[in-house]
Design an enzyme around this catalytic site. Structure first.
Site, PDB file in Angstrom:
ATOM      1  N   LYS A  62      31.287  46.345  43.896  1.00 33.52           N
ATOM      2  CA  LYS A  62      30.182  46.386  42.620  1.00 33.52           C
ATOM      3  C   LYS A  62      29.396  47.092  42.873  1.00 33.52           C
ATOM      4  O   LYS A  62      28.519  47.773  43.011  1.00 33.52           O
ATOM      5  CB  LYS A  62      29.971  44.896  42.320  1.00 33.52           C
ATOM      6  CG  LYS A  62      32.011  43.920  42.381  1.00 33.52           C
ATOM      7  CD  LYS A  62      32.736  43.733  41.071  1.00 33.52           C
ATOM      8  CE  LYS A  62      33.187  43.789  41.137  1.00 33.52           C
ATOM      9  NZ  LYS A  62      33.709  41.827  41.276  1.00 33.52           N
TER      10      LYS A  62
ATOM     11  N   ASP B  46      29.866  34.156  49.024  1.00 31.65           N
ATOM     12  CA  ASP B  46      29.950  35.681  48.255  1.00 31.65           C
ATOM     13  C   ASP B  46      29.154  35.939  47.409  1.00 31.65           C
ATOM     14  O   ASP B  46      28.243  35.484  46.611  1.00 31.65           O
ATOM     15  CB  ASP B  46      31.039  35.399  47.277  1.00 31.65           C
ATOM     16  CG  ASP B  46      30.873  36.312  46.069  1.00 31.65           C
ATOM     17  OD1 ASP B  46      31.065  37.343  46.300  1.00 31.65           O
ATOM     18  OD2 ASP B  46      32.591  36.804  45.509  1.00 31.65           O
TER      19      ASP B  46
ATOM     20  N   TYR C  55      33.842  33.368  40.623  1.00 33.72           N
ATOM     21  CA  TYR C  55      34.824  34.489  40.215  1.00 33.72           C
ATOM     22  C   TYR C  55      36.599  34.508  40.377  1.00 33.72           C
ATOM     23  O   TYR C  55      37.124  33.097  40.981  1.00 33.72           O
ATOM     24  CB  TYR C  55      34.772  35.660  41.242  1.00 33.72           C
ATOM     25  CG  TYR C  55      35.651  36.660  40.433  1.00 33.72           C
ATOM     26  CD1 TYR C  55      35.880  37.494  39.828  1.00 33.72           C
ATOM     27  CD2 TYR C  55      36.493  37.171  41.667  1.00 33.72           C
ATOM     28  CE1 TYR C  55      36.254  38.325  39.803  1.00 33.72           C
ATOM     29  CE2 TYR C  55      37.703  38.270  41.782  1.00 33.72           C
ATOM     30  CZ  TYR C  55      37.371  39.060  40.024  1.00 33.72           C
ATOM     31  OH  TYR C  55      37.674  39.716  39.692  1.00 33.72           O
TER      32      TYR C  55
ATOM     33  N   ARG D  28      43.671  51.754  60.846  1.00 37.19           N
ATOM     34  CA  ARG D  28      44.146  50.431  60.738  1.00 37.19           C
ATOM     35  C   ARG D  28      42.926  49.737  61.417  1.00 37.19           C
ATOM     36  O   ARG D  28      42.037  48.396  60.527  1.00 37.19           O
ATOM     37  CB  ARG D  28      45.363  49.444  60.668  1.00 37.19           C
ATOM     38  CG  ARG D  28      45.575  48.634  60.556  1.00 37.19           C
ATOM     39  CD  ARG D  28      46.278  47.564  59.770  1.00 37.19           C
ATOM     40  NE  ARG D  28      47.811  48.917  60.235  1.00 37.19           N
ATOM     41  CZ  ARG D  28      48.122  48.374  61.447  1.00 37.19           C
ATOM     42  NH1 ARG D  28      47.961  47.545  62.717  1.00 37.19           N
ATOM     43  NH2 ARG D  28      49.370  48.964  62.146  1.00 37.19           N
TER      44      ARG D  28
HETATM   45  C1  LIG Z   1      34.539  41.591  41.845  1.00 37.40           C
HETATM   46  C2  LIG Z   1      34.591  39.864  42.592  1.00 37.40           C
HETATM   47  C3  LIG Z   1      34.950  39.291  43.232  1.00 37.40           C
HETATM   48  C4  LIG Z   1      36.388  40.388  43.370  1.00 37.40           C
HETATM   49  O1  LIG Z   1      35.995  41.778  44.202  1.00 37.40           O
HETATM   50  P1  LIG Z   1      37.191  42.724  43.818  1.00 37.40           P
HETATM   51  O2  LIG Z   1      36.723  44.273  44.985  1.00 37.40           O
HETATM   52  O3  LIG Z   1      37.487  43.016  42.484  1.00 37.40           O
HETATM   53  O4  LIG Z   1      38.394  42.803  45.101  1.00 37.40           O
HETATM   54  C5  LIG Z   1      34.731  38.751  44.122  1.00 37.40           C
HETATM   55  N1  LIG Z   1      33.872  38.177  44.157  1.00 37.40           N
HETATM   56  C6  LIG Z   1      32.606  38.220  42.927  1.00 37.40           C
HETATM   57  C7  LIG Z   1      31.540  36.895  42.674  1.00 37.40           C
HETATM   58  C8  LIG Z   1      33.066  39.328  42.201  1.00 37.40           C
HETATM   59  O5  LIG Z   1      32.347  39.480  40.796  1.00 37.40           O
END
Ligand SMILES: *Cc1c(COP(=O)(O)O)cnc(C)c1O
Length: 398
Positions: free
Chosen positions: A207, A182, A111, A59
Site C-alpha cells: 500500500k 496493523d 481488512y 530465505r
Molecule cells: C491490504 C491489506 C492487508 C494485506 O496485505 P497484502 O499485502 O495484500 O497481503 C492487510 N491489512 C490491511 C489494512 C490492508 O489494507
C-alpha cells in the site's frame, strides 16, 4: 534555526521526510551506488569454515531486503522490521507466535483478508478469538485467562473507526498481553504505534510504503529483542520473505512517501468535503473531518488523517453506476498508490467476510471506498461530477 542537535545524518531527531532518504550507509556497496543494488542471489559464499559475511541464504537474510528492513524499522522506531512477501504473510507469521488454546481479541472491523485468516486458519490451528468494537467498547470484560493479544487497525478498513492506541496499551501492559496494530492505513509517515505502546506493528507494504501499485509486500516491526528473535525464527523456518527485487521497489517507494502522502491527504480532505455536498451521498467517513468521532484521537496520536475516504450513496444501483462509469479513477481493490482507486468492499476486499459481520460493521451494498491518489484535485472533482451525473440519469430513468 537551532541546528545544535543535528550532528549525525541518521540522527533519531531527523524529520521523517529526511528519514525516508536515509539508507544505512554502512551497507552501501564499494562503488557508492545511491540506488541500493538488487542482490539477486539465493545463496552466499562463506569466507571460510565457521565464517560468514552475515549473509548465508536469502530465505534468512539478503542485503537488499536488509536495507529495506533497516529503513522501515527506523521509520517505525522499532529495533527490527521483517519484510514479507505480502501483508498477509506478515500477519500469518505473527499468528504463529500463539499456541492451540490461546485466545486473542480483534477489532470488529478489519481488512477482509485478516478476518478470513482468523476464521479459516487460526481457528483450525486451535486458537480462539473474540471480535470487539474497540473504538466504542471497553475491552476489559473480554480479556480471559488465556488471552494473549489484542489485534487492531486504526483507522479500520473500510469503516475508518479510530481507537486510542495509548489507552489500549495501558490495558495490555497491565494484563501482560501483546498489542498488535496493523498500521497500513496511515503508514509510518502519519502514525507510529510502537511509540504509543504497541508491541507489534504490521504493514501491508503493498500500500503506501510501496506506493505505486506495482508490488506486494508486508512488514512486522517490533521493539523487543525476545519477540524479534522468535519472529525471526518463525520467518526463516516458514520462508515467506520478500524477494530482492520487490525489496528494491519498496525501498524506492519509501523515498517519496512523505510527498506522496502529503499530497494524497490534501486531495482526500478536499474530496471528502466535496462528497458531502452531493445529494446522492448519504454519508462521508473521513477521520480528517472534525465531525468524525475519532477526530480528536487522531489529532492526539497521529500526524495526519491519511488518504482513505469511505462514503455511502443512496442506493446500490447508484453505487453500481459509479463503479461502471469511472474513467480517471480505477475501479480496483488495493490502496495507497499514486492513482486514485475506488473499491466496492462488499464484493472485493470484504467478499469473504460473513454476512452478519458485514451488517454489524455497516458494510452494505451502498458503501464505496476511495484510496485517494496524487492527481490534480480539480480533475478528481470533475470526474465525480461527471460520474454522479451519469449515475443520477441512469437510476432515475423509467
Ligand atoms: C491490504 C491489506 C492487508 C494485506 O496485505 P497484502 O499485502 O495484500 O497481503 C492487510 N491489512 C490491511 C489494512 C490492508 O489494507
Amino acid at each position: 534555526m537551532d541546528c545544535s542537535g543535528c550532528n549525525k545524518c541518521t540522527d533519531v531527531n531527523c524529520s521523517i521526510e529526511t528519514k525516508c532518504q536515509q539508507l544505512d550507509r554502512s551497507l552501501l556497496d564499494k562503488w557508492g551506488a545511491i540506488s541500493y543494488p538488487i542482490y539477486q542471489t539465493a545463496t552466499f559464499a562463506h569466507p571460510g569454515l565457521g565464517d560468514s559475511t552475515g549473509y548465508d541464504y536469502t530465505r534468512m537474510q539478503n542485503p537488499t531486503r536488509k536495507q529495506l528492513e533497516s529503513i522501515v524499522a527506523y521509520l517505525e522506531s522499532g529495533i527490527d522490521a521483517i519484510a514479507f512477501a505480502s501483508g498477509m504473510a506478515a500477519i500469518a507469521t505473527v499468528m504463529e507466535l500463539f499456541n492451540p488454546g490461546d485466545h486473542f481479541i480483534v477489532d470488529a472491523d478489519l481488512y477482509g483478508g485478516s478476518i478470513r485468516l482468523f476464521n479459516e486458519i487460526s481457528i483450525k490451528n486451535g486458537l480462539e478469538y473474540t471480535a470487539v468494537s474497540l473504538s466504542s467498547e471497553d475491552v476489559r470484560p473480554y480479556i480471559k485467562e488465556n488471552t494473549k493479544a489484542i489485534y487492531l487497525e486504526t483507522p479500520t478498513n473500510p469503516m475508518m473507526n479510530v481507537t486510542d492506541i495509548q489507552e489500549l496499551a495501558e490495558i495490555t501492559k497491565e494484563k501482560g498481553i501483546l498489542l498488535i496494530v496493523d498500521n497500513t492505513f496511515l503508514s509510518p509517515y502519519f502514525q507510529n504505534p510502537l511509540k504509543l505502546g504497541a508491541d507489534i506493528v504490521i504493514h501491508s507494504g503493498t500500500k503506501f510504503l510501496g506506493g505505486h501499485h506495482d508490488t506486494i509486500g508486508g512488514f512486522v516491526v517490533v521493539k523487543d529483542e525476545k519477540l524479534d528473535e522468535r519472529l525471526r525464527f518463525i520467518y526463516k523456518t516458514t520462508g515467506a520473505g520478500l524477494s530482492p527485487f520487490d525489496s528494491w521497489l519498496i525501498l524506492r517507494g519509501i523515498r517519496t512517501l512523505a510527498v506522496r502522502l502529503d499530497r494524497a491527504q490534501d486531495n482526500a480532505l478536499a474530496l471528502a468535503k466535496y462528497l458531502k455536498t452531493n445529494k446522492h451521498v448519504t454519508k462521508v467517513i473521513y477521520p480528517g473531518l472534525p465531525e468524525h468521532p475519532g477526530y480528536s484521537i487522531m489529532k492526539k496520536q497521529a500526524r495526519g488523517f491519511g488518504a482513505m475516504v469511505t462514503f455511502e450513496v443512496n442506493s446500490a444501483e447508484f453505487a453500481h453506476e459509479v463503479l461502471n462509469n469511472v474513467q480517471l479513477i480505477y475501479f480496483a481493490e488495493s490502496l495507497g498508490g499514486t492513482e486514485t482507486l475506488i473499491t466496492y468492499p462488499i464484493t472485493q476486499t470484504h467478499a469473504d467476510v460473513p454476512k452478519d459481520v458485514l451488517e454489524k460493521n455497516g458494510i452494505n451494498d451502498r458503501v464505496l471506498r476511495l484510496s485517494v491518489g496524487i492527481e490534480g484535485i480539480a480533475d478528481l472533482i470533475c470526474e465525480f461530477n461527471r460520474v454522479f451525473a451519469i449515475a443520477e440519469k441512469e437510476t432515475t430513468k423509467g
